[in-house]
Write a protein that holds these residues in place. Structure first.
Motif, mmCIF file in Angstrom:
data_model
loop_
_atom_site.group_PDB
_atom_site.id
_atom_site.type_symbol
_atom_site.label_atom_id
_atom_site.label_comp_id
_atom_site.label_asym_id
_atom_site.label_seq_id
_atom_site.Cartn_x
_atom_site.Cartn_y
_atom_site.Cartn_z
ATOM 1 N N ILE A 155 3.660 -11.465 87.188
ATOM 2 C CA ILE A 155 4.360 -10.194 87.305
ATOM 3 C C ILE A 155 5.100 -9.936 86.006
ATOM 4 C CG2 ILE A 155 6.128 -8.950 88.578
ATOM 5 C CD1 ILE A 155 5.450 -10.690 90.988
ATOM 6 N N GLU A 156 4.955 -8.711 85.518
ATOM 7 C CA GLU A 156 5.612 -8.347 84.270
ATOM 8 C C GLU A 156 7.128 -8.316 84.470
ATOM 9 O OE1 GLU A 156 5.898 -4.562 81.225
ATOM 10 O OE2 GLU A 156 4.429 -4.569 82.841
ATOM 11 N N ASN A 157 7.853 -8.893 83.527
ATOM 12 C CA ASN A 157 9.308 -8.933 83.586
ATOM 13 C C ASN A 157 9.856 -7.589 83.128
ATOM 14 O OD1 ASN A 157 11.952 -9.600 83.678
ATOM 15 N ND2 ASN A 157 11.896 -11.064 81.995
ATOM 16 N N LYS A 158 10.426 -6.821 84.074
ATOM 17 C CA LYS A 158 10.951 -5.496 83.754
ATOM 18 C C LYS A 158 12.471 -5.494 83.619
ATOM 19 C CE LYS A 158 7.192 -3.212 86.158
ATOM 20 N NZ LYS A 158 6.819 -2.281 87.225
ATOM 21 N N VAL A 159 13.086 -6.651 83.641
ATOM 22 C CA VAL A 159 14.543 -6.738 83.572
ATOM 23 C C VAL A 159 15.096 -6.154 82.276
ATOM 24 C CG1 VAL A 159 16.508 -8.329 83.557
ATOM 25 C CG2 VAL A 159 14.666 -8.636 85.202
ATOM 26 N N PRO A 160 14.543 -6.459 81.108
ATOM 27 C CA PRO A 160 15.113 -5.880 79.880
ATOM 28 C C PRO A 160 15.061 -4.346 79.876
ATOM 29 C CG PRO A 160 13.673 -7.707 79.329
ATOM 30 C CD PRO A 160 13.505 -7.442 80.788
ATOM 31 N N GLU A 161 13.981 -3.771 80.414
ATOM 32 C CA GLU A 161 13.885 -2.313 80.480
ATOM 33 C C GLU A 161 14.965 -1.740 81.393
ATOM 34 O OE1 GLU A 161 9.967 -1.392 81.827
ATOM 35 O OE2 GLU A 161 9.038 -2.683 80.324
ATOM 36 N N LYS A 162 15.156 -2.369 82.539
ATOM 37 C CA LYS A 162 16.172 -1.902 83.484
ATOM 38 C C LYS A 162 17.576 -2.071 82.905
ATOM 39 C CE LYS A 162 13.575 -0.758 86.985
ATOM 40 N NZ LYS A 162 13.507 0.592 87.519
ATOM 41 N N GLN A 163 17.801 -3.165 82.163
ATOM 42 C CA GLN A 163 19.108 -3.366 81.540
ATOM 43 C C GLN A 163 19.414 -2.253 80.546
ATOM 44 O OE1 GLN A 163 18.756 -7.331 79.942
ATOM 45 N NE2 GLN A 163 19.879 -8.227 81.666
ATOM 46 N N LYS A 164 18.428 -1.881 79.749
ATOM 47 C CA LYS A 164 18.633 -0.795 78.787
ATOM 48 C C LYS A 164 18.944 0.508 79.521
ATOM 49 C CE LYS A 164 15.659 -2.602 75.168
ATOM 50 N NZ LYS A 164 14.376 -2.461 74.457
#
Length: 83
Positions: free
Chosen positions: A24-33
């Motif tokens: 699964i692609e890690n989308k945490v950095p995008e959501k943090q931004k």
């Protein structure tokens, strides 16, 4: 019967433990931004349309429920006159 249960248990354990896992692609950095961006939008609405709809539904239910509770309290405190 017990033998069938043990065989079933072995099959399920083998199937679960050897199943291939999807990456699964890690989308945490995008959501943090997105959530740390200073654009004047409250954090509980930064998720988009779904967050706005959930917020409005919650507010509607809260205000409606409060009004209904106050109405019921008023009706309970002011009993109808009996003739």
């Amino acid at each position: 019967m017990l033998r069938n249960l043990l065989a079933l248990r072995q099959i399920t354990q083998r199937t679960i433990s050897t199943a291939s896992r999807r990456q699964i692609e890690n989308k945490v950095p995008e959501k943090q931004k997105l959530f740390q961006e200073d654009n004047g939008i409250p954090v509980h609405l930064k998720g988009g349309v779904a967050d706005a709809l959930l917020y409005r539904a919650t507010m509607f239910l809260t205000v409606g429920g409060t009004a209904y509770a106050i109405y019921q309290l008023a009706m309970a405190s002011l009993p109808k006159k009996q003739d």
